[in-house]
Design an enzyme around this catalytic site. Structure first.
Site, PDB file in Angstrom:
ATOM      1  N   GLY A 157      -8.250  -3.814  30.757  1.00  0.00           N
ATOM      2  CA  GLY A 157      -8.349  -2.372  30.879  1.00  0.00           C
ATOM      3  C   GLY A 157      -9.763  -1.821  30.796  1.00  0.00           C
ATOM      4  N   TYR A 158     -10.726  -2.655  30.460  1.00  0.00           N
ATOM      5  CA  TYR A 158     -12.112  -2.193  30.397  1.00  0.00           C
ATOM      6  C   TYR A 158     -12.695  -2.218  31.811  1.00  0.00           C
ATOM      7  CZ  TYR A 158     -11.789  -3.248  25.359  1.00  0.00           C
ATOM      8  OH  TYR A 158     -11.428  -3.317  24.035  1.00  0.00           O
TER       9      TYR A 158
END
Length: 160
Positions: free
Chosen positions: A105-106
């Site tokens: 998700g980064y």
């Protein structure tokens, strides 16, 4: 201004929680091991829970590697910015850090891709690699992890 202060306080609270968790996870002096690197301070290692794995007490996190302008001017899509993170990952490893933590998700996988580049050539058994999967559907979790393995250029992830 008030919103920035609230965000900083929330961030500070999260940091305290993470520190408390790490202290609980790694213990204070339990199973401490040290390794000296040329020109560097001594790195302290602990055995991670029941895994038997030796992990550096200092880890290298990946949020800033994948998120645009997270803590300052940075764009994970710019090659010069990516190269700085890759160099930092490699230097961290040289100094004894073997715990690397990122997430799909980064930056929609950008952090994992940069970590994959930075950790390329380092044997899997010499590092402890963690990532996160956010889907709750088992099929989506599997797909997320397979994508993470590809991004990280690895055959295994040590902690999910």
């Amino acid at each position: 201004m008030e919103e920035q202060i609230r965000k900083r306080h929330a961030q500070s609270d999260r940091i305290r929680v993470v520190r408390a968790f790490c202290l609980h996870l790694f213990g204070q002096n339990q199973d401490r091991q040290q390794r000296k690197h040329e020109g560097a301070q001594t790195m302290i290692y602990s055995i991670l829970g029941k895994t038997g794995r030796k992990v550096s007490r200092i880890g290298f996190g990946g949020a800033t590697a994948g998120l645009k302008n997270y803590t300052g001017a940075f764009d994970p899509q710019k090659q010069a910015d990516r190269e700085g993170v890759v160099a930092a990952i490699r230097r961290a490893y040289e100094l004894g850090i073997n715990y690397f933590d990122t997430a799909a998700g980064y930056g929609d996988g950008a952090s994992e891709e940069i970590f994959g580049e930075g950790l390329a050539g380092i044997p899997e058994e010499e590092i402890f690699l963690a990532t996160k999967a956010f889907p709750t559907d088992p099929k989506k979790v599997r797909a997320s992890l397979e994508r993470s393995l590809k991004n990280l250029r690895r055959y295994r992830i040590d902690l999910i």
